[in-house]
Design an enzyme around this catalytic site. Sequence first.
Site, PDB file in Angstrom:
ATOM      1  N   ASN A  26       0.819  -1.073  -0.001  1.00  0.00           N
ATOM      2  CA  ASN A  26      -0.116  -0.023  -0.084  1.00  0.00           C
ATOM      3  C   ASN A  26       1.042   1.222  -0.108  1.00  0.00           C
ATOM      4  O   ASN A  26       1.321   1.605   1.248  1.00  0.00           O
ATOM      5  CB  ASN A  26      -1.087  -0.123   1.254  1.00  0.00           C
ATOM      6  CG  ASN A  26      -1.829   1.167   1.405  1.00  0.00           C
ATOM      7  OD1 ASN A  26      -1.808   2.074   0.401  1.00  0.00           O
ATOM      8  ND2 ASN A  26      -2.538   1.352   2.675  1.00  0.00           N
ATOM      9  N   TRP A  27       1.002   1.890  -1.254  1.00  0.00           N
ATOM     10  CA  TRP A  27       1.997   2.913  -1.384  1.00  0.00           C
ATOM     11  C   TRP A  27       1.440   4.109  -0.661  1.00  0.00           C
ATOM     12  O   TRP A  27       2.205   5.213  -0.682  1.00  0.00           O
ATOM     13  CB  TRP A  27       2.645   3.023  -2.659  1.00  0.00           C
ATOM     14  CG  TRP A  27       3.459   2.060  -3.281  1.00  0.00           C
ATOM     15  CD1 TRP A  27       3.923   1.052  -2.700  1.00  0.00           C
ATOM     16  CD2 TRP A  27       3.750   1.760  -4.574  1.00  0.00           C
ATOM     17  NE1 TRP A  27       4.636   0.147  -3.311  1.00  0.00           N
ATOM     18  CE2 TRP A  27       4.792   0.757  -4.541  1.00  0.00           C
ATOM     19  CE3 TRP A  27       3.600   2.535  -6.061  1.00  0.00           C
ATOM     20  CZ2 TRP A  27       5.361   0.325  -5.749  1.00  0.00           C
ATOM     21  CZ3 TRP A  27       4.293   2.166  -7.190  1.00  0.00           C
ATOM     22  CH2 TRP A  27       4.948   1.017  -6.867  1.00  0.00           C
ATOM     23  N   GLY A  53       1.887   2.154  10.690  1.00  0.00           N
ATOM     24  CA  GLY A  53       2.752   3.478  10.574  1.00  0.00           C
ATOM     25  C   GLY A  53       3.524   3.863  12.144  1.00  0.00           C
ATOM     26  O   GLY A  53       4.067   5.036  11.861  1.00  0.00           O
ATOM     27  N   GLY A 108       2.591  -0.875   4.313  1.00  0.00           N
ATOM     28  CA  GLY A 108       2.781   0.238   4.060  1.00  0.00           C
ATOM     29  C   GLY A 108       4.064   0.765   4.040  1.00  0.00           C
ATOM     30  O   GLY A 108       4.850   0.670   2.853  1.00  0.00           O
ATOM     31  N   GLY A 109       4.631   1.530   4.866  1.00  0.00           N
ATOM     32  CA  GLY A 109       5.990   2.102   4.775  1.00  0.00           C
ATOM     33  C   GLY A 109       7.247   1.022   4.186  1.00  0.00           C
ATOM     34  O   GLY A 109       7.909   1.603   3.191  1.00  0.00           O
TER      35      GLY A 109
HETATM   36  P1  PGA Z   1       2.288   0.435   7.828  1.00  0.00           P
HETATM   37  O1  PGA Z   1       0.928   0.696   6.868  1.00  0.00           O
HETATM   38  O2  PGA Z   1       2.934  -1.071   7.183  1.00  0.00           O
HETATM   39  O3  PGA Z   1       3.019   1.405   7.323  1.00  0.00           O
HETATM   40  O4  PGA Z   1       2.002   0.401   9.204  1.00  0.00           O
HETATM   41  C1  PGA Z   1       0.008  -0.675   6.640  1.00  0.00           C
HETATM   42  C2  PGA Z   1      -1.221  -0.030   6.018  1.00  0.00           C
HETATM   43  O5  PGA Z   1      -1.874   1.210   6.390  1.00  0.00           O
HETATM   44  O6  PGA Z   1      -1.843  -0.709   5.302  1.00  0.00           O
END
Ligand code: PGA
Length: 246
Positions: free
Chosen positions: A9-10, A169, A230-231
Amino acid sequence: MRNKIVAGNWKMNLLLAEAIDLGRKIKEAASEIEGVQVLLFPSSIYLKSLAEIAIPVGAQNFYPAENGAFTGEISISQLKDCGATHVLIGHSERRAIFGEQADFLKQKVDSAIAHKITPVFCCGEPLEIREAGTELVYVKRQLEESLFHILPENMQNCIVAYEPVWAIGTGKTATVAQAEEMHRSIRNWITEKYTETIAQNCSIIYGGSCNVSNAQELFSSPNVDGGLIGGASLQAESFIKIAQSF
Ligand code: PGA
């Protein structure tokens, strides 16, 4: 049998050239990884460019109407036209920042299914709910309100992403025991509402600070079928390592 999935998920990151470069690197490495479905969720304006490098892509958001006077919005047919095969629905950032509520998410689920786009339905509790110990009730309700109205034949093609809000995040990951308990419960609820076979065919992935150091442990848990990253999906090296963690 359910698929193993690692999805990036960019969010609202990267410029076009960076997105293409990252997409190419991931595509190249992903072709070597057997048995894992690698998916990317770039900004919608880059979907077509990424789909052209033959990497499976999904959209982070859409508006659940066919067309019309919805300035600034994108329909699911338009996303499909740009190569999207999946769509995120119910991500906690959409719920919290953009005020998307259960009924609206239900409409989005229906719209995705009507267009044969796979919904990746995100659910997960905020910190205060986890601290109060009511996370199972909370997440079950999210599923009942926006997802469990769909027909059995559609449910088995859905992906559920469990993303505890306190882990997104923040660098704070759910423990394997916490993730497994929720994933097992989600699978049990699908069994109760639908059938055991459907529950076994449905991929339930984990999201929330999933990274190179914890992916292997999380993915080895019996009910964790992969991750929504995400990150750590913004660098080819870390994302690829995560995809290789099964
Ligand atoms: P994260 O985000 O890996 O940066 O915690 C995951 C997401 O929101 O899908």
